[in-house]
Design a protein around this motif. Structure first.
Motif, PDB file in Angstrom:
ATOM      1  N   ARG A 157      -9.541  -2.369  -1.408  1.00 35.80           N
ATOM      2  CA  ARG A 157      -8.459  -1.570  -0.828  1.00 35.80           C
ATOM      3  C   ARG A 157      -7.753  -0.687  -1.854  1.00 35.80           C
ATOM      4  O   ARG A 157      -7.209   0.359  -1.503  1.00 35.80           O
ATOM      5  CB  ARG A 157      -7.446  -2.478  -0.132  1.00 35.80           C
ATOM      6  CG  ARG A 157      -8.025  -3.148   1.110  1.00 35.80           C
ATOM      7  CD  ARG A 157      -6.973  -3.820   1.948  1.00 35.80           C
ATOM      8  NE  ARG A 157      -5.850  -2.938   2.281  1.00 35.80           N
ATOM      9  CZ  ARG A 157      -4.868  -3.293   3.102  1.00 35.80           C
ATOM     10  NH1 ARG A 157      -4.882  -4.494   3.680  1.00 35.80           N
ATOM     11  NH2 ARG A 157      -3.879  -2.471   3.368  1.00 35.80           N
ATOM     12  N   MET A 158      -7.729  -1.120  -3.117  1.00 37.48           N
ATOM     13  CA  MET A 158      -7.100  -0.330  -4.178  1.00 37.48           C
ATOM     14  C   MET A 158      -8.128  -0.096  -5.296  1.00 37.48           C
ATOM     15  O   MET A 158      -7.993  -0.626  -6.400  1.00 37.48           O
ATOM     16  CB  MET A 158      -5.870  -1.049  -4.750  1.00 37.48           C
ATOM     17  CG  MET A 158      -4.639  -0.981  -3.873  1.00 37.48           C
ATOM     18  SD  MET A 158      -4.626  -2.168  -2.509  1.00 37.48           S
ATOM     19  CE  MET A 158      -2.944  -2.004  -1.905  1.00 37.48           C
ATOM     20  N   GLU A 168       0.814  -1.219   0.000  1.00 37.21           N
ATOM     21  CA  GLU A 168       0.000   0.000   0.000  1.00 37.21           C
ATOM     22  C   GLU A 168       0.845   1.266   0.000  1.00 37.21           C
ATOM     23  O   GLU A 168       0.563   2.222  -0.736  1.00 37.21           O
ATOM     24  CB  GLU A 168      -0.929  -0.008   1.212  1.00 37.21           C
ATOM     25  CG  GLU A 168      -2.087   0.967   1.097  1.00 37.21           C
ATOM     26  CD  GLU A 168      -3.155   0.684   2.124  1.00 37.21           C
ATOM     27  OE1 GLU A 168      -4.329   0.988   1.831  1.00 37.21           O
ATOM     28  OE2 GLU A 168      -2.837   0.178   3.216  1.00 37.21           O
TER      29      GLU A 168
END
Length: 401
Positions: free
Chosen positions: A370-371, A130
Motif C-alpha cells: 500500500r505504501m 494514508e
C-alpha cells in the motif's frame, strides 16, 4: 576492551552501541560478569551455542525464591506476585501446568484462524494513515495491531490499550533496576486494580474469551490460583504485544536501512516468511531472555557462576554470532537455514511465536503493497531505542511515502 561496564546497560545509548560490544565479548569474554543496578551479580552469555545450552539448562531456574532474600526486593509480595506468578517466571511442574492452561489459544491452527481479522486491522490502521502521507510507524501501526489482537482474544476493551502500553513500559523499563521499579509501583497497582474490576465484571457475565476461560479454571481452585490468574493475564497482555511491536518496528527499520532488500521483497512478496525470520535475527525484538538464576554452581568457559547469581542470555548477540551465521551483520531476506533464537529455546520457548510471525507477515507485506514509496520521515541518526535491557525497540519511527 570496550565493556558493558563503561556503558549503561539499561540506556538507549547502549542499544545503539550494543552489537560491536557483543562481538567483542563473544571474542574475548563470552561469560562476562556485571553488577546490576539492584546490586545482584549478572553473567552475560553472548555466544550462540552457550545461549542455546543455557536456555535448556535446568540448573538455571526462572523462579528465584529461596535464592534471593525478600529484603532485597523493592515490591510488596502482592506486587511481586502480579508480575512473576506466570509461566515465564516458573519452573516445572508449575510451568507445565500454567502453560497448558493457555496453550490451546496459541496453537498454529488457532492463530491461522485469526488471519482475516488481522488483515482487517492492518488495512484499517493504514486507511487512517494514508491520507496524512506520514505516520509514526510505532505509535500508529506497530503498537496498535498486536494490542488490538490480544485485547480481542482476552475480551478486554480495546479503548484501554494506551493504558496497557503505559503500564507495560513502566514494568519492562524497571526490571532489575530498583529506582525505576519504585517508580513503576503506581503503574503496577493501577494494572492490578484494572484487572480486579475486569474480573469482577467477567465473573458476572462470562464471554467467549480467554479471560472468561481462565476465570472458570480459577474458580475450580486446583489448576490456577488467584495470584496466578492475575499474573497470567498480565503476561498475556504484555508479551502479547511487546514482541510484535518490536518485530514490526525493527523489521521495517532494517528494510529502510537496506533498500535493496526492501525492493526484493516488494518485487516478490512470497519472500515474506524468510524476511520475517531475518528481521527476528538481525534486530531481535527481545534483546535479553528473561532472568535466570543459578540453582547451583555452574562452570562455563572457566568461569564459576555461584549459586544465586543471575544469568543473562543475550539473544541479540547469539543471533549475530559469526560462528553460527555467515556474515551475521548482513541483512539478507533470502538467508537460508536461519536457526535464530529470537523466541528463545527449550520449555520457555515463546508461546506466542506463531501469532507474532503471522502479525508480522501481514503487517509488513501489506504496508509495502500500500505504501511502496515508504521512506524515513526523519534523519535515521536521530532515532532512539527504548531504555530497556530486556527489549530492543524504537521509541518512534517516523515514516512517509
Amino acid at each position: 576492551m570496550r565493556v558493558i561496564q563503561t556503558l549503561d546497560f539499561f540506556s538507549s545509548e547502549f542499544k545503539a552501541e550494543a552489537y560491536p560490544v557483543y562481538a567483542e565479548l563473544r571474542a574475548k569474554d563470552p561469560v562476562y560478569r556485571i553488577t546490576m543496578p539492584d546490586g545482584q551479580t549478572g553473567w552475560v552469555i553472548t555466544r550462540y551455542q552457550d545461549a542455546v545450552s543455557a536456555l535448556k539448562d535446568n540448573r538455571l531456574v526462572k523462579n528465584p525464591r529461596g535464592l534471593i532474600s525478600s529484603e532485597d526486593m523493592v515490591l510488596s509480595t502482592m506486587e511481586r506476585d502480579f508480575i512473576t506468578r506466570h509461566m515465564l517466571s516458573s519452573d516445572p511442574p508449575d510451568h507445565t501446568r500454567l502453560r497448558s492452561l493457555v496453550h490451546k489459544a496459541f496453537t498454529p491452527r488457532m492463530i491461522e484462524g485469526l488471519r482475516q481479522r488481522i488483515e482487517q486491522i492492518v488495512h484499517g490502521l493504514l486507511d487512517e494513515a494514508e491520507q496524512r502521507k506520514r505516520m509514526d510507524l510505532i505509535d500508529d501501526f506497530a503498537f496498535p495491531l498486536p494490542i488490538i489482537v490480544i485485547c480481542e482474544m482476552l475480551g478486554i476493551p480495546v479503548q484501554d490499550r494506551d493504558r496497557f502500553r503505559e503500564w507495560s513500559n513502566a514494568v519492562i523499563r524497571a526490571t532489575n533496576h530498583p529506582e525505576r521499579m519504585q517508580e513503576a509501583v503506581p503503574s503496577i497497582r493501577a494494572f492490578i486494580d484494572y484487572l480486579r474490576d475486569l474480573f469482577d465484571k467477567r465473573r458476572g457475565r462470562p464471554g467467549d474469551d480467554l479471560i472468561s476461560a481462565l476465570l472458570h479454571v480459577e474458580s475450580e481452585g486446583e489448576q490456577l490460583t488467584e495470584n496466578e490468574l492475575y499474573s497470567t493475564v498480565f503476561l498475556l497482555i504484555v508479551a502479547g504485544h511487546e514482541t510484535t511491536v518490536n518485530l514490526i518496528g525493527n523489521g521495517v527499520l532494517a528494510l529502510l536501512e537496506h533498500p535493496d532488500q526492501m525492493d526484493k521483497l516488494k518485487n516478490d512478496p512470497g519472500l515474506i516468511r524468510s524476511t520475517i525470520e531475518e528481521m527476528l535475527r538481525f534486530y531481535s525484538p527481545v534483546e535479553v531472555a528473561t532472568n535466570r538464576w543459578a540453582a547451583e554452581e555452574v562452570e562455563l568457559h572457566g568461569k564459576r557462576i555461584p549459586k544465586g547469581d543471575m544469568v543473562l542470555v543475550v539473544l541479540a548477540s547469539a543471533n549475530r554470532d559469526e560462528n553460527r551465521f555467515d556474515e551475521p551483520d548482513r541483512f539478507d531476506i533470502t538467508r537460508g537455514a536461519n536457526r535464530h533464537i529470537a523466541f528463545g529455546m527449550g520449555i520457555h520457548y515463546c508461546l506466542g511465536a506463531p501469532l507474532a510471525r503471522l502479525e508480522g507477515e501481514i503487517a509488513v507485506n501489506t504496508l509495502l503493497q500500500r505504501m511502496p514509496d515508504l521512506r524515513f520521515g526523519v534523519d535515521p541518526k536521530t532515532l532512539k531505542w527504548r531504555p530497556s535491557y530486556l527489549m530492543r525497540g524504537l521509541i518512534h519511527l517516523p515514516v512517509t511515502w
